[in-house]
Design an enzyme around this catalytic site. Structure first.
Site, PDB file in Angstrom:
ATOM      1  N   GLY A   1     -27.696  60.607   5.891  1.00 55.20           N
ATOM      2  CA  GLY A   1     -29.049  61.147   5.848  1.00 55.20           C
ATOM      3  C   GLY A   1     -29.817  61.903   5.270  1.00 55.20           C
TER       4      GLY A   1
ATOM      5  N   ASP B   1     -30.471  64.355   3.353  1.00 51.58           N
ATOM      6  CA  ASP B   1     -30.418  65.448   2.258  1.00 51.58           C
ATOM      7  C   ASP B   1     -28.729  64.665   1.225  1.00 51.58           C
ATOM      8  OD1 ASP B   1     -31.607  67.145   3.267  1.00 51.58           O
ATOM      9  OD2 ASP B   1     -30.041  68.358   4.010  1.00 51.58           O
TER      10      ASP B   1
ATOM     11  N   LEU C   1     -22.042  67.359   4.158  1.00 50.67           N
ATOM     12  CA  LEU C   1     -23.558  67.702   4.805  1.00 50.67           C
ATOM     13  C   LEU C   1     -23.150  67.190   6.158  1.00 50.67           C
ATOM     14  CD1 LEU C   1     -25.549  65.520   1.804  1.00 50.67           C
ATOM     15  CD2 LEU C   1     -24.292  68.923   1.895  1.00 50.67           C
TER      16      LEU C   1
ATOM     17  N   SER D   1     -26.941  76.831   7.553  1.00 47.02           N
ATOM     18  CA  SER D   1     -28.261  76.646   8.133  1.00 47.02           C
ATOM     19  C   SER D   1     -28.908  77.740   8.586  1.00 47.02           C
ATOM     20  CB  SER D   1     -28.061  75.654   9.696  1.00 47.02           C
ATOM     21  OG  SER D   1     -28.937  76.115  10.501  1.00 47.02           O
TER      22      SER D   1
ATOM     23  N   GLU E   1     -30.271  78.771  10.851  1.00 43.32           N
ATOM     24  CA  GLU E   1     -30.645  78.685  12.439  1.00 43.32           C
ATOM     25  C   GLU E   1     -29.937  79.547  12.736  1.00 43.32           C
ATOM     26  OE1 GLU E   1     -31.893  76.842  15.473  1.00 43.32           O
ATOM     27  OE2 GLU E   1     -32.954  76.089  13.735  1.00 43.32           O
TER      28      GLU E   1
ATOM     29  N   TYR F   1     -24.845  74.689  18.055  1.00 40.98           N
ATOM     30  CA  TYR F   1     -24.907  73.807  16.564  1.00 40.98           C
ATOM     31  C   TYR F   1     -24.777  75.159  15.721  1.00 40.98           C
ATOM     32  CZ  TYR F   1     -26.950  72.015  12.267  1.00 40.98           C
ATOM     33  OH  TYR F   1     -28.072  72.376  10.721  1.00 40.98           O
TER      34      TYR F   1
ATOM     35  N   ASN G   1     -35.382  74.494   6.581  1.00 33.93           N
ATOM     36  CA  ASN G   1     -35.639  74.300   7.702  1.00 33.93           C
ATOM     37  C   ASN G   1     -36.592  73.044   6.618  1.00 33.93           C
ATOM     38  OD1 ASN G   1     -35.878  75.572  10.044  1.00 33.93           O
ATOM     39  ND2 ASN G   1     -36.482  73.861  10.694  1.00 33.93           N
TER      40      ASN G   1
ATOM     41  N   GLU H   1     -36.598  61.333  12.670  1.00 30.16           N
ATOM     42  CA  GLU H   1     -37.520  60.947  13.544  1.00 30.16           C
ATOM     43  C   GLU H   1     -37.622  61.699  14.484  1.00 30.16           C
ATOM     44  OE1 GLU H   1     -38.385  56.716  14.942  1.00 30.16           O
ATOM     45  OE2 GLU H   1     -37.883  56.032  12.267  1.00 30.16           O
TER      46      GLU H   1
ATOM     47  N   ARG I   1     -41.337  64.469  12.097  1.00 28.94           N
ATOM     48  CA  ARG I   1     -41.215  63.750  11.322  1.00 28.94           C
ATOM     49  C   ARG I   1     -41.702  62.619  12.475  1.00 28.94           C
ATOM     50  NH1 ARG I   1     -38.524  58.805   9.432  1.00 28.94           N
ATOM     51  NH2 ARG I   1     -40.453  56.743   8.838  1.00 28.94           N
TER      52      ARG I   1
ATOM     53  N   GLY J   1     -42.949  69.678  22.518  1.00 22.89           N
ATOM     54  CA  GLY J   1     -42.290  71.179  23.340  1.00 22.89           C
ATOM     55  C   GLY J   1     -42.792  72.741  22.754  1.00 22.89           C
TER      56      GLY J   1
ATOM     57  N   PRO K   1     -32.969  75.855  25.598  1.00 23.03           N
ATOM     58  CA  PRO K   1     -32.143  76.762  26.654  1.00 23.03           C
ATOM     59  C   PRO K   1     -31.971  78.074  26.380  1.00 23.03           C
ATOM     60  CG  PRO K   1     -30.946  74.864  26.616  1.00 23.03           C
ATOM     61  CD  PRO K   1     -32.166  75.094  25.536  1.00 23.03           C
TER      62      PRO K   1
END
Ligand code: GDD
Length: 327
Positions: free
Chosen positions: A12, A14, A81, A126, A128, A152, A181, A189, A194, A214, A282
């Protein structure tokens, strides 16, 4: 004697920056990669010739592979990670996402406890995890309330709590970086930054005429992934394990990032961007801003790349990439 570090999720964004960083510090790096039918090693291909870089197959859901590799390499440090890291996708494949993040982390912690109790552990937590909890004016801190808003993020919060539990219960050197982030030319992508820089480059070169997006109104605290890899390493060099927010302290909307990139490209986004309802989530995380005062004070860490420089770095890289590969 060289230190040995294991990095899960090495293919990935990171994983690739962290591998480069640790190799530059003289580490032997064992990169763990999941088996896929498509080749996913493009971010680390340039490291193959380095004899201190070793690639091994691993799967977060296969605890036998976790135990076997930790037993084989007896690492000094492990950086966890690996994850199904796309928030929108986690609503579609919640079980796979949640199992990998939660049980995958548990397997590593248990293997460390049994096999290499002095090994230092880094967990990719994260931003998030804050979800839609109220954000303090100066940004979320390590102490802020967390109300995750996706499968997640729920799994990341479980793993975050587990790491704290193991740190206290077993006195393990297990730290969590609450990374906001972080982007780069190596960003996947399908993540929004990105997606925007690639589309702008293709539109500029006459290869694309529409960009579907979105929610443009969510705010994100966007930093450069290369800067954030160093913070992970710094956490494991401390006497005491802990939790740290890693962020820039500035927040912008998706729309702002879009305009920044299209401005650099000399394009008018109104002509190309269309809103697609299917790309909404959602349950959205509306506003992320991080306060990294603790990381600055304890780790001496600060971000080095501005929002504008990040947008330009990504657009310039994609322009060259598309010119070389598609034009
Ligand atoms: N991916 C995507 N695609 N996001 C879009 C799009 C689109 O077409 N259009 C608007 N967005 C909005 C999303 O709704 C979200 O509010 C924002 O853009 C950022 O989305 P992502 O780039 O997918 O990142 P993320 O914030 O959901 O999650 C990333 O950062 C987390 C750290 O806070 C991921 O890297 C996570 O794995 C990471 O933990």
């Amino acid at each position: 004697m060289k230190k040995t570090a294991i990095i899960s999720g090495v293919c990935g964004q990171d994983g690739s920056y962290l591998s480069e960083f640790l190799l530059s510090k003289g580490y032997k790096v064992i990169g763990l990669k999941r088996r896929t039918s498509l080749i996913t090693t493009d971010r680390i291909d340039h490291l193959y010739d380095n004899e201190d870089f070793i690639l091994e197959y691993h799967d977060l859901n296969d605890s036998s592979s976790t135990w076997r590799l930790i037993s084989k390499y007896k690492p000094d440090e492990i950086y966890n990670l690996a994850a199904q890291s796309h928030v929108r996708v986690s609503f579609d494949v919640p079980e796979d996402t949640v199992n990998g993040i939660s049980m995958g982390t548990l397997h590593i912690l248990e293997a460390i406890r049994a096999l290499v109790p002095d090994c230092k552990f880094y967990q990719a937590s994260s931003s998030e995890m804050y979800g839609d909890a109220p954000c303090p004016e100066t940004g979320y801190t390590e102490e802020s309330r967390m109300t995750p808003a996706s499968p997640y993020a729920c799994a990341k919060l479980f793993a975050h709590n587990l790491v704290r539990n193991y740190r206290v219960a077993y006195n393990m050197h297990a730290s969590s970086g609450i990374l906001f982030n972080h982007e780069s030319p190596r960003r996947g992508e399908t993540f929004v930054t990105r997606k925007i820089t690639l589309a702008a480059a293709r539109i500029k070169l006459g290869l694309q005429d529409k960009l579907s997006l979105g929610n443009l109104s969510s705010y994100r605290d966007w930093g450069f992934a290369g800067d954030y890899a160093k913070a992970m390493w710094l956490m494991l060099q401390q006497d005491k394990a802990d939790e740290y927010v890693i962020s820039t302290g500035h927040t912008y909307t998706v729309k702002h990032f879009l305009h920044e990139v299209f401005d650099i490209a000399g394009l008018d986004p109104e002509k190309y961007v269309e809103i697609d309802d299917r790309l909404f989530r959602p349950h959205e995380v509306p506003y992320l801003l991080g306060d990294s005062s603790k990381a600055k004070e304890v780790l001496g860490w600060e971000p080095e790349t501005s929002f504008k420089d990040l947008a330009k770095m990504m657009y310039d890289s994609d322009y060259k990439f598309i010119l070389d590969t598609e034009k």
